[in-house]
Design a protein around this motif. Structure first.
Motif, PDB file in Angstrom:
ATOM      1  N   TRP A  25      40.560  -8.390 -58.441  1.00 12.37           N
ATOM      2  CA  TRP A  25      39.402  -9.037 -58.194  1.00 12.37           C
ATOM      3  C   TRP A  25      39.094  -9.762 -56.758  1.00 12.37           C
ATOM      4  O   TRP A  25      38.021  -9.705 -56.480  1.00 12.37           O
ATOM      5  CB  TRP A  25      39.699 -10.639 -59.027  1.00 12.37           C
ATOM      6  N   ALA A  26      40.126  -9.500 -55.864  1.00 12.90           N
ATOM      7  CA  ALA A  26      40.021  -9.907 -54.674  1.00 12.90           C
ATOM      8  C   ALA A  26      38.967  -8.763 -53.978  1.00 12.90           C
ATOM      9  O   ALA A  26      38.134  -9.030 -53.271  1.00 12.90           O
ATOM     10  CB  ALA A  26      40.994 -10.112 -53.889  1.00 12.90           C
ATOM     11  N   MET A  27      39.532  -7.444 -54.240  1.00 17.85           N
ATOM     12  CA  MET A  27      38.911  -6.571 -53.620  1.00 17.85           C
ATOM     13  C   MET A  27      37.431  -6.203 -54.159  1.00 17.85           C
ATOM     14  O   MET A  27      36.321  -6.067 -53.493  1.00 17.85           O
ATOM     15  CB  MET A  27      39.650  -5.215 -54.208  1.00 17.85           C
ATOM     16  N   ALA A  28      37.163  -6.601 -55.654  1.00 18.95           N
ATOM     17  CA  ALA A  28      35.838  -6.896 -56.255  1.00 18.95           C
ATOM     18  C   ALA A  28      34.954  -7.617 -55.556  1.00 18.95           C
ATOM     19  O   ALA A  28      33.709  -7.725 -55.086  1.00 18.95           O
ATOM     20  CB  ALA A  28      35.889  -6.607 -57.573  1.00 18.95           C
ATOM     21  N   ALA A  29      35.529  -8.734 -55.469  1.00 15.93           N
ATOM     22  CA  ALA A  29      34.706 -10.081 -54.593  1.00 15.93           C
ATOM     23  C   ALA A  29      34.384  -9.676 -53.378  1.00 15.93           C
ATOM     24  O   ALA A  29      33.349  -9.821 -52.776  1.00 15.93           O
ATOM     25  CB  ALA A  29      35.599 -11.250 -54.709  1.00 15.93           C
ATOM     26  N   ALA A  30      35.249  -8.972 -52.422  1.00 18.36           N
ATOM     27  CA  ALA A  30      35.018  -8.635 -51.048  1.00 18.36           C
ATOM     28  C   ALA A  30      33.818  -7.688 -51.204  1.00 18.36           C
ATOM     29  O   ALA A  30      32.928  -7.411 -50.185  1.00 18.36           O
ATOM     30  CB  ALA A  30      36.431  -8.073 -50.456  1.00 18.36           C
ATOM     31  N   ALA A  31      33.792  -6.618 -52.249  1.00 18.61           N
ATOM     32  CA  ALA A  31      32.934  -5.539 -52.084  1.00 18.61           C
ATOM     33  C   ALA A  31      31.382  -6.187 -52.465  1.00 18.61           C
ATOM     34  O   ALA A  31      30.630  -5.870 -51.808  1.00 18.61           O
ATOM     35  CB  ALA A  31      33.219  -4.460 -53.156  1.00 18.61           C
ATOM     36  N   VAL A  32      31.581  -7.089 -53.106  1.00 19.89           N
ATOM     37  CA  VAL A  32      30.183  -7.800 -53.850  1.00 19.89           C
ATOM     38  C   VAL A  32      29.749  -8.742 -52.382  1.00 19.89           C
ATOM     39  O   VAL A  32      28.686  -8.734 -52.085  1.00 19.89           O
ATOM     40  CB  VAL A  32      30.554  -8.836 -54.870  1.00 19.89           C
ATOM     41  N   GLY A  33      30.858  -8.989 -51.838  1.00 20.69           N
ATOM     42  CA  GLY A  33      30.086  -9.914 -50.824  1.00 20.69           C
ATOM     43  C   GLY A  33      29.684  -9.163 -49.497  1.00 20.69           C
ATOM     44  O   GLY A  33      28.815  -9.637 -48.778  1.00 20.69           O
ATOM     45  N   VAL A  34      30.140  -7.780 -49.305  1.00 23.94           N
ATOM     46  CA  VAL A  34      29.370  -6.963 -48.567  1.00 23.94           C
ATOM     47  C   VAL A  34      28.074  -6.508 -49.007  1.00 23.94           C
ATOM     48  O   VAL A  34      27.117  -6.354 -48.110  1.00 23.94           O
ATOM     49  CB  VAL A  34      30.351  -5.834 -48.155  1.00 23.94           C
ATOM     50  N   GLU A  35      27.991  -5.960 -50.046  1.00 20.78           N
ATOM     51  CA  GLU A  35      26.881  -4.978 -50.522  1.00 20.78           C
ATOM     52  C   GLU A  35      26.126  -5.838 -51.656  1.00 20.78           C
ATOM     53  O   GLU A  35      25.069  -5.436 -51.658  1.00 20.78           O
ATOM     54  CB  GLU A  35      27.709  -3.884 -51.128  1.00 20.78           C
ATOM     55  N   GLY A  36      26.529  -6.944 -52.286  1.00 17.56           N
ATOM     56  CA  GLY A  36      25.759  -7.406 -53.127  1.00 17.56           C
ATOM     57  C   GLY A  36      25.713  -6.719 -54.694  1.00 17.56           C
ATOM     58  O   GLY A  36      26.172  -5.239 -54.670  1.00 17.56           O
ATOM     59  N   TRP A  37      25.716  -7.571 -56.093  1.00 15.51           N
ATOM     60  CA  TRP A  37      25.938  -6.877 -57.225  1.00 15.51           C
ATOM     61  C   TRP A  37      24.950  -5.613 -57.167  1.00 15.51           C
ATOM     62  O   TRP A  37      25.360  -4.405 -57.859  1.00 15.51           O
ATOM     63  CB  TRP A  37      25.558  -7.912 -58.147  1.00 15.51           C
ATOM     64  N   GLY A  38      23.670  -5.782 -57.270  1.00 14.20           N
ATOM     65  CA  GLY A  38      22.612  -4.569 -57.303  1.00 14.20           C
ATOM     66  C   GLY A  38      23.075  -3.352 -56.817  1.00 14.20           C
ATOM     67  O   GLY A  38      22.866  -2.544 -57.394  1.00 14.20           O
ATOM     68  N   ARG A  39      23.324  -3.482 -55.503  1.00 10.51           N
ATOM     69  CA  ARG A  39      23.744  -2.133 -54.886  1.00 10.51           C
ATOM     70  C   ARG A  39      25.083  -1.557 -55.270  1.00 10.51           C
ATOM     71  O   ARG A  39      24.871  -0.257 -55.343  1.00 10.51           O
ATOM     72  CB  ARG A  39      23.839  -2.157 -53.358  1.00 10.51           C
ATOM     73  N   LEU A  40      25.862  -2.435 -55.683  1.00 15.79           N
ATOM     74  CA  LEU A  40      27.299  -1.830 -56.207  1.00 15.79           C
ATOM     75  C   LEU A  40      27.016  -1.009 -57.588  1.00 15.79           C
ATOM     76  O   LEU A  40      27.585  -0.172 -57.992  1.00 15.79           O
ATOM     77  CB  LEU A  40      28.275  -2.809 -56.439  1.00 15.79           C
ATOM     78  N   LEU A  41      25.911  -1.620 -58.474  1.00 11.67           N
ATOM     79  CA  LEU A  41      25.955  -0.922 -59.562  1.00 11.67           C
ATOM     80  C   LEU A  41      25.113   0.296 -59.756  1.00 11.67           C
ATOM     81  O   LEU A  41      25.003   0.917 -60.465  1.00 11.67           O
ATOM     82  CB  LEU A  41      25.087  -2.017 -60.583  1.00 11.67           C
ATOM     83  N   GLN A  42      24.438   0.603 -58.566  1.00  8.38           N
ATOM     84  CA  GLN A  42      23.553   1.701 -58.524  1.00  8.38           C
ATOM     85  C   GLN A  42      24.161   2.742 -57.284  1.00  8.38           C
ATOM     86  O   GLN A  42      24.440   2.258 -56.390  1.00  8.38           O
ATOM     87  CB  GLN A  42      22.085   1.253 -58.040  1.00  8.38           C
ATOM     88  N   SER A  43      24.179   4.056 -57.908  1.00  7.67           N
ATOM     89  CA  SER A  43      24.775   5.083 -56.821  1.00  7.67           C
ATOM     90  C   SER A  43      23.942   5.106 -55.524  1.00  7.67           C
ATOM     91  O   SER A  43      22.576   4.986 -55.663  1.00  7.67           O
ATOM     92  CB  SER A  43      24.866   6.334 -57.477  1.00  7.67           C
ATOM     93  N   PRO A  44      24.625   5.585 -54.573  1.00  9.28           N
ATOM     94  CA  PRO A  44      23.807   5.365 -53.071  1.00  9.28           C
ATOM     95  C   PRO A  44      22.870   6.605 -53.383  1.00  9.28           C
ATOM     96  O   PRO A  44      23.071   7.721 -53.961  1.00  9.28           O
ATOM     97  CB  PRO A  44      24.781   5.806 -52.343  1.00  9.28           C
ATOM     98  N   ALA A  45      21.687   6.722 -52.761  1.00  9.48           N
ATOM     99  CA  ALA A  45      20.812   7.972 -52.753  1.00  9.48           C
ATOM    100  C   ALA A  45      20.831   9.056 -51.568  1.00  9.48           C
ATOM    101  O   ALA A  45      20.719   8.113 -50.240  1.00  9.48           O
ATOM    102  CB  ALA A  45      19.253   7.205 -52.937  1.00  9.48           C
ATOM    103  N   PRO A  46      21.455   9.989 -51.617  1.00  5.68           N
ATOM    104  CA  PRO A  46      21.495  10.924 -50.538  1.00  5.68           C
ATOM    105  C   PRO A  46      20.230  11.194 -49.757  1.00  5.68           C
ATOM    106  O   PRO A  46      19.266  11.268 -50.663  1.00  5.68           O
ATOM    107  CB  PRO A  46      22.205  12.146 -51.311  1.00  5.68           C
ATOM    108  N   SER A  47      20.372  11.539 -48.640  1.00  4.10           N
ATOM    109  CA  SER A  47      19.232  12.127 -47.801  1.00  4.10           C
ATOM    110  C   SER A  47      18.516  13.467 -48.480  1.00  4.10           C
ATOM    111  O   SER A  47      17.474  13.713 -48.303  1.00  4.10           O
ATOM    112  CB  SER A  47      19.376  12.078 -46.479  1.00  4.10           C
TER     113      SER A  47
END
Length: 244
Positions: A51-73
């Motif tokens: 949960w600490a890892m997940a919280a840190a990840a959310v703190g960096v990127e936010g929920w919305g970005r984490l739930l969607q895969s990155p768009a490659p160039s």
């Protein structure tokens, strides 16, 4: 001096090292035929760390970005018209095989006992990791749900994006490989075979994430794959009567 966002990113990057460093201690605990209390400590430590890892990840990127895969160039697949359906079929087959213990155990007690014996053989070196009592199975269920949510948020939703967009700026396929290797090393307590298996599993969940564009399927399937262990290891009525 670090600003607050850089500090959170540094924390998020450092936390998987804690998982790797804790591996030998976890392995020692699980090989020692631990009491229920000690097993709760091991389960609980993992839950808090995840949960600490997940919280840190959310703190960096936010929920919305984490739930969607990155768009490659550009396309991250060679000949995507061919490779995308092939990979999708391979990932689907992998997930189906991973859930066979649950599907087959639903057919009846004989199947469940067979898969329970298979789990105990597979985890023979760290037999103390498996839940044996109703209380341990309840704690395992909480750990499984935590792993399904937090490991997918961190290793797929966060780490793949960070490796692609920040720091090394790896190609998406390379970010998938590196995140899967780190995920596998986080399961060092399972030994070399366990690290290999979880690395392959991490690649499967990563491909599912990138192919569907959403983290949700991986969260659900990951939780189910872990939760099925508690179900398979639950004694049936006839076994409970025999013990009584």
């Amino acid at each position: 001096m670090f600003n607050s966002s850089q500090a959170v990113l540094l924390l998020a990057a450092a936390l998987p090292l804690v998982m790797v460093m804790a591996g030998p201690l976890e392995r020692r605990i699980y090989r020692s035929n631990p009491s229920t209390g000690l097993k709760f400590v091991a389960y609980g430590g993992n839950i808090v760390l995840l949960w600490a890892m997940a919280a840190a990840a959310v703190g960096v990127e936010g929920w919305g970005r984490l739930l969607q895969s990155p768009a490659p160039s550009k396309s991250w697949l060679w000949a995507p018209v061919v490779t995308k359906p092939v990979l999708a079929a391979a990932v689907g087959a992998y997930m189906l095989v991973a859930l066979l213990p649950l599907f087959q155990s639903l057919r009846g007690p004989r199947w469940r006992r067979a898969y329970a014996a298979a789990y105990r053989r597979g985890f023979a070196e760290i037999a103390g990791m498996l839940p044996n009592t109703a209380l341990e199975r309840a704690a395992w269920a909480l750990l499984s749900l935590t792993a399904g949510v937090c490991e997918e948020l961190y290793f797929r939703g966060f780490l793949i994006r960070v490796l692609q967009e920040r720091g090394p700026e790896l190609p998406l396929a390379a970010a998938l490989v590196v995140s899967s290797l780190i995920f596998g090393l986080g399961h060092l307590y399972q030994g070399a075979k366990g690290v290999l298996g979880t690395t392959i599993g991490g690649a499967g969940f990563g491909l599912l994430f990138l192919l569907t564009g959403s983290l949700i399927p991986g969260v659900v399937l990951h939780a189910l794959i872990d939760l099925q262990i508690a179900y398979v290891l639950t004694p049936g009525r006839e076994e409970t009567a025999a013990i009584a």
